[in-house]
Design a protein around this motif. Structure first.
Motif, mmCIF file in Angstrom:
data_model
loop_
_atom_site.group_PDB
_atom_site.id
_atom_site.type_symbol
_atom_site.label_atom_id
_atom_site.label_comp_id
_atom_site.label_asym_id
_atom_site.label_seq_id
_atom_site.Cartn_x
_atom_site.Cartn_y
_atom_site.Cartn_z
ATOM 1 N N UNK A 237 0.710 -1.195 -0.139
ATOM 2 C CA UNK A 237 0.027 -0.047 0.056
ATOM 3 C C UNK A 237 0.790 1.215 0.132
ATOM 4 N N UNK A 238 0.554 2.129 -0.852
ATOM 5 C CA UNK A 238 1.228 3.419 -0.942
ATOM 6 C C UNK A 238 0.408 4.393 -1.206
ATOM 7 N N UNK A 239 0.839 5.689 -1.082
ATOM 8 C CA UNK A 239 -0.028 6.919 -1.080
ATOM 9 C C UNK A 239 0.240 7.819 -2.443
ATOM 10 N N UNK A 240 -0.728 8.182 -3.080
ATOM 11 C CA UNK A 240 -0.791 8.871 -4.420
ATOM 12 C C UNK A 240 -1.430 9.985 -4.312
ATOM 13 N N UNK A 241 -1.183 11.149 -5.150
ATOM 14 C CA UNK A 241 -1.871 12.183 -5.350
ATOM 15 C C UNK A 241 -2.308 12.460 -6.908
ATOM 16 N N UNK A 242 -3.718 12.887 -6.841
ATOM 17 C CA UNK A 242 -4.119 13.192 -8.499
ATOM 18 C C UNK A 242 -4.517 14.592 -8.358
ATOM 19 N N UNK A 243 -4.468 15.377 -9.468
ATOM 20 C CA UNK A 243 -5.083 16.692 -9.572
ATOM 21 C C UNK A 243 -6.591 16.253 -9.646
ATOM 22 N N UNK A 244 -7.294 17.530 -9.217
ATOM 23 C CA UNK A 244 -8.947 17.157 -9.335
ATOM 24 C C UNK A 244 -9.302 17.263 -10.624
ATOM 25 N N UNK A 245 -8.760 17.501 -11.933
ATOM 26 C CA UNK A 245 -8.716 17.504 -13.145
ATOM 27 C C UNK A 245 -8.363 16.150 -13.629
ATOM 28 N N UNK A 246 -7.524 15.168 -12.893
ATOM 29 C CA UNK A 246 -7.143 14.043 -13.381
ATOM 30 C C UNK A 246 -5.752 14.075 -14.275
ATOM 31 N N UNK A 247 -5.207 15.460 -14.458
ATOM 32 C CA UNK A 247 -4.028 15.373 -15.444
ATOM 33 C C UNK A 247 -2.836 15.012 -14.688
ATOM 34 N N UNK A 248 -2.621 15.290 -13.476
ATOM 35 C CA UNK A 248 -1.335 15.236 -12.947
ATOM 36 C C UNK A 248 -1.279 14.030 -11.894
ATOM 37 N N UNK A 249 -0.408 13.213 -11.789
ATOM 38 C CA UNK A 249 -0.491 12.275 -10.746
ATOM 39 C C UNK A 249 1.047 12.003 -10.289
ATOM 40 N N UNK A 250 1.029 11.573 -9.028
ATOM 41 C CA UNK A 250 2.381 11.449 -8.378
ATOM 42 C C UNK A 250 2.418 10.529 -7.402
ATOM 43 N N UNK A 251 3.283 9.790 -6.951
ATOM 44 C CA UNK A 251 3.350 8.937 -5.443
ATOM 45 C C UNK A 251 4.021 9.787 -4.496
ATOM 46 N N UNK A 252 3.749 9.468 -3.240
ATOM 47 C CA UNK A 252 4.312 10.121 -2.264
ATOM 48 C C UNK A 252 5.420 9.149 -1.454
ATOM 49 N N UNK A 253 6.377 9.854 -1.222
ATOM 50 C CA UNK A 253 7.639 8.798 -0.582
ATOM 51 C C UNK A 253 6.974 8.649 0.963
ATOM 52 N N UNK A 254 7.273 7.465 1.434
ATOM 53 C CA UNK A 254 6.999 6.998 2.761
ATOM 54 C C UNK A 254 8.075 5.876 3.266
ATOM 55 N N UNK A 255 8.372 6.099 4.365
ATOM 56 C CA UNK A 255 9.228 4.979 4.973
ATOM 57 C C UNK A 255 8.398 3.656 5.790
ATOM 58 N N UNK A 256 7.110 3.950 5.745
ATOM 59 C CA UNK A 256 6.272 3.102 6.487
ATOM 60 C C UNK A 256 6.056 1.789 5.415
ATOM 61 N N UNK A 257 5.240 0.715 6.098
ATOM 62 C CA UNK A 257 5.174 -0.433 5.255
ATOM 63 C C UNK A 257 4.036 -0.366 4.530
ATOM 64 N N UNK A 258 2.809 -1.066 4.871
ATOM 65 C CA UNK A 258 1.565 -0.757 4.203
ATOM 66 C C UNK A 258 0.914 0.526 4.717
ATOM 67 N N UNK A 259 0.648 1.342 3.623
ATOM 68 C CA UNK A 259 -0.004 2.650 4.078
ATOM 69 C C UNK A 259 -1.382 2.808 3.448
ATOM 70 N N UNK A 260 -2.291 3.187 4.282
ATOM 71 C CA UNK A 260 -3.853 3.207 3.929
ATOM 72 C C UNK A 260 -4.417 4.451 4.781
#
Length: 273
Positions: A237-260
């Motif tokens: 499990x990882x975290x991600x961000x998408x712009x509200x229009x869906x055009x830009x997406x990226x992953x967030x760095x995390x040192x945790x295991x499963x993230x939710x």
């Protein structure tokens, strides 16, 4: 800032942590840890507290924790399900999902100062995952009263009845309201995959924003420009961000295991903890 739940260890010996980070994933701070599940973190409007569900007492309970002091107060530990807390815009109430004497799950209002409880829905179906509109006069929630999970809107004025607002697809759930109240982020079933979509709050039209297989738990940024959500990558499990229009997406760095279950805090320039 962002709050999320991190899960570590094998299924037989898991540990759960409630983590707060900066919006870019840096400066991780564990605010609560338990060998029992932690779920559904929700920020208070002033960004100073988190409400969440924890099983650390042996039964599910809803807790409010002040971040600066670490003080934790149990606000609901009624028999059955205690879940899905959502703060009212003025911070005085939580909308929660409870199963009471009849065992059915419905949405209730819990006044924090008095512990007064008011039932909002009363249906044989499961009503859960409440989310407040910014005006404080409307709550959105998930219900399977039509045979499958869909999103409904309920005005809080006397005599109001729930109105279904999602009709596209067989599954729409976990509504979260944009800061301007014009859109909802939901989890939708799209082509056999669970993805994040935006729903027009007035007209009900749906736009799929992400392309994962198991995207869940959307939460808007304070300015409404982005949506953070949980997804799967490389079997974790990882975290991600998408712009509200869906055009830009990226992953967030995390040192945790499963993230939710990420939750974006309100914006407060002066807030320290």
């Amino acid at each position: 800032r962002i709050a999320y739940v991190a899960v570590d260890g094998p299924a037989t010996a898991r540990s759960y942590r409630l983590v707060v980070t900066d919006a870019d994933g840096a400066n991780e701070r564990v605010v609560f840890a338990s060998p029992q599940p932690i779920m559904s973190p929700a920020w208070s409007p002033d960004g100073r507290s988190l409400a969440y569900v924890s099983f650390h007492s042996g039964l599910p309970g809803i807790y409010v924790q002040t971040l600066r002091t670490g003080e934790q107060v149990r606000v609901s530990a009624r028999s059955g399900i205690n879940g899905a807390p959502s703060y009212s815009p003025d911070g005085t109430q939580l909308a929660v999902a409870l199963s009471r004497r009849d065992g059915n799950v419905d949405v209730y209002l819990l006044t924090l100062g008095t512990q007064e409880l008011k039932r909002l829905t009363d249906d044989a179906a499961i009503d859960t995952e409440p989310a407040w509109a910014p005006d404080g006069r409307t709550i959105y929630f998930t219900s399977d009263r039509a045979g499958a999970p869909q999103v409904y809107r309920l005005g809080l004025a006397p005599g109001e009845r729930p109105q279904r607002i999602t009709f596209e697809g067989t599954y729409n759930a976990r509504p979260r309201v944009s800061p301007d109240g014009r859109e909802l982020a939901v989890v939708t079933l799209d082509g056999g995959a669970y993805r994040i979509a935006a729903v027009d709050a007035a007209r009900g039209g749906l736009r799929v924003l992400t392309g994962g297989r198991l995207d869940e738990s959307p939460s808007y940024s304070p300015n409404g420009a982005d949506i953070i959500y949980a997804t799967r990558e490389g079997g974790r499990g990882v975290l991600a961000i998408v712009s509200s229009d869906g055009r830009v997406q990226q992953r967030l760095a995390s040192s945790a295991g499963e993230v939710r279950e990420p939750a974006w805090s309100p914006y407060n320039r002066e807030l320290q903890y």
